[in-house]
Design a protein around this motif. Structure first.
Motif, PDB file in Angstrom:
ATOM      1  N   PHE A 169       0.840  -1.191   0.000  1.00 31.68           N
ATOM      2  CA  PHE A 169       0.000   0.000   0.000  1.00 31.68           C
ATOM      3  C   PHE A 169       0.881   1.250   0.000  1.00 31.68           C
ATOM      4  O   PHE A 169       2.098   1.161  -0.116  1.00 31.68           O
ATOM      5  CB  PHE A 169      -1.005  -0.026   1.161  1.00 31.68           C
ATOM      6  N   SER A 170       0.299   2.419   0.113  1.00 32.95           N
ATOM      7  CA  SER A 170       1.092   3.653   0.002  1.00 32.95           C
ATOM      8  C   SER A 170       2.051   3.825   1.169  1.00 32.95           C
ATOM      9  O   SER A 170       3.195   4.250   1.001  1.00 32.95           O
ATOM     10  CB  SER A 170       0.189   4.876  -0.136  1.00 32.95           C
ATOM     11  N   SER A 171       1.631   3.445   2.382  1.00 26.65           N
ATOM     12  CA  SER A 171       2.491   3.639   3.550  1.00 26.65           C
ATOM     13  C   SER A 171       3.738   2.764   3.480  1.00 26.65           C
ATOM     14  O   SER A 171       4.857   3.232   3.739  1.00 26.65           O
ATOM     15  CB  SER A 171       1.721   3.372   4.842  1.00 26.65           C
ATOM     16  N   GLY A 172       3.586   1.506   3.117  1.00 24.29           N
ATOM     17  CA  GLY A 172       4.731   0.613   2.990  1.00 24.29           C
ATOM     18  C   GLY A 172       5.653   1.028   1.866  1.00 24.29           C
ATOM     19  O   GLY A 172       6.879   0.949   1.984  1.00 24.29           O
ATOM     20  N   CYS A 173       5.067   1.482   0.763  1.00 24.87           N
ATOM     21  CA  CYS A 173       5.870   1.954  -0.363  1.00 24.87           C
ATOM     22  C   CYS A 173       6.708   3.154   0.045  1.00 24.87           C
ATOM     23  O   CYS A 173       7.894   3.252  -0.299  1.00 24.87           O
ATOM     24  CB  CYS A 173       4.968   2.300  -1.544  1.00 24.87           C
ATOM     25  N   THR A 174       6.126   4.061   0.804  1.00 27.79           N
ATOM     26  CA  THR A 174       6.848   5.255   1.253  1.00 27.79           C
ATOM     27  C   THR A 174       8.035   4.874   2.134  1.00 27.79           C
ATOM     28  O   THR A 174       9.146   5.383   1.956  1.00 27.79           O
ATOM     29  CB  THR A 174       5.890   6.205   2.006  1.00 27.79           C
ATOM     30  N   VAL A 175       7.820   3.953   3.060  1.00 28.57           N
ATOM     31  CA  VAL A 175       8.905   3.496   3.941  1.00 28.57           C
ATOM     32  C   VAL A 175       9.989   2.797   3.120  1.00 28.57           C
ATOM     33  O   VAL A 175      11.187   3.063   3.282  1.00 28.57           O
ATOM     34  CB  VAL A 175       8.342   2.553   5.035  1.00 28.57           C
ATOM     35  N   LEU A 176       9.574   1.896   2.230  1.00 27.51           N
ATOM     36  CA  LEU A 176      10.524   1.153   1.407  1.00 27.51           C
ATOM     37  C   LEU A 176      11.340   2.080   0.514  1.00 27.51           C
ATOM     38  O   LEU A 176      12.565   1.947   0.411  1.00 27.51           O
ATOM     39  CB  LEU A 176       9.784   0.118   0.557  1.00 27.51           C
ATOM     40  N   MET A 177      10.693   3.036  -0.113  1.00 29.51           N
ATOM     41  CA  MET A 177      11.414   3.956  -1.003  1.00 29.51           C
ATOM     42  C   MET A 177      12.355   4.858  -0.214  1.00 29.51           C
ATOM     43  O   MET A 177      13.408   5.248  -0.721  1.00 29.51           O
ATOM     44  CB  MET A 177      10.432   4.769  -1.846  1.00 29.51           C
ATOM     45  N   GLY A 178      12.003   5.177   1.018  1.00 30.68           N
ATOM     46  CA  GLY A 178      12.916   5.938   1.871  1.00 30.68           C
ATOM     47  C   GLY A 178      14.217   5.188   2.088  1.00 30.68           C
ATOM     48  O   GLY A 178      15.305   5.754   2.019  1.00 30.68           O
TER      49      GLY A 178
END
Length: 158
Positions: free
Chosen positions: A44-53
């Motif tokens: 989802f968007s939250s996991g993607c944001t953490v992963l891309m960080g």
């Protein structure tokens, strides 16, 4: 585990805890991982944001497969920000963000960032909602990408 070159955890709902553990691996100084497949992992968007960080500080990942994670426009923005960051995802040459509920703004953000990332040669944006803005940005990205998918067969610019 640091000798690992490819990791496929697709079709596993990794959740926030799993995403945090994955980020620890990616940020480890002796990480040599080159291919990461987290397709259908319910990021989802939250996991993607953490992963891309985490990936914005990783110098080894060459291939990232993020398809079918319902990352939406916010995930598209997170990917674009990581691609445009100072560290800029180190060695990333291939990115699959197909089937992720990107709207035209998220699609355009990823395409614009890809256009500004010369080492990225393969981008799959198929099965998203490109819209006019997304297709315009895709046209700019196409000029330097070797392979590009937007819902049809891969296009070769070589």
């Amino acid at each position: 585990y640091m000798e690992l070159l490819a990791l496929d955890i697709s079709r596993n709902p990794i959740g926030e805890g799993g995403c945090a553990a994955l980020c620890d691996l990616l940020l480890a100084p002796n990480c040599v991982l080159q291919t990461l497949d987290v397709s259908e992992a319910q990021l989802f968007s939250s996991g993607c944001t953490v992963l891309m960080g985490a990936l914005s500080h990783n110098a080894t990942i060459r291939t990232l497969l993020l398809s079918s994670n319902a990352i939406g426009p916010q995930g598209g923005t997170a990917i674009a920000e990581a691609l445009l960051s100072d560290a800029a995802c180190g060695a990333l040459t291939s990115l699959d963000v197909s089937n992720n509920d990107l709207d035209s703004a998220g699609f355009a953000a990823v395409a614009h960032a890809a256009a500004a990332t010369p080492r990225l040669h393969t981008l799959d944006l198929s099965h998203n909602n490109a819209g006019a803005a997304g297709l315009e940005a895709l046209g700019e990205a196409y000029e330097h990408l070797a392979f590009l998918s937007r819902g049809g067969p891969f296009l070769d610019s070589r």
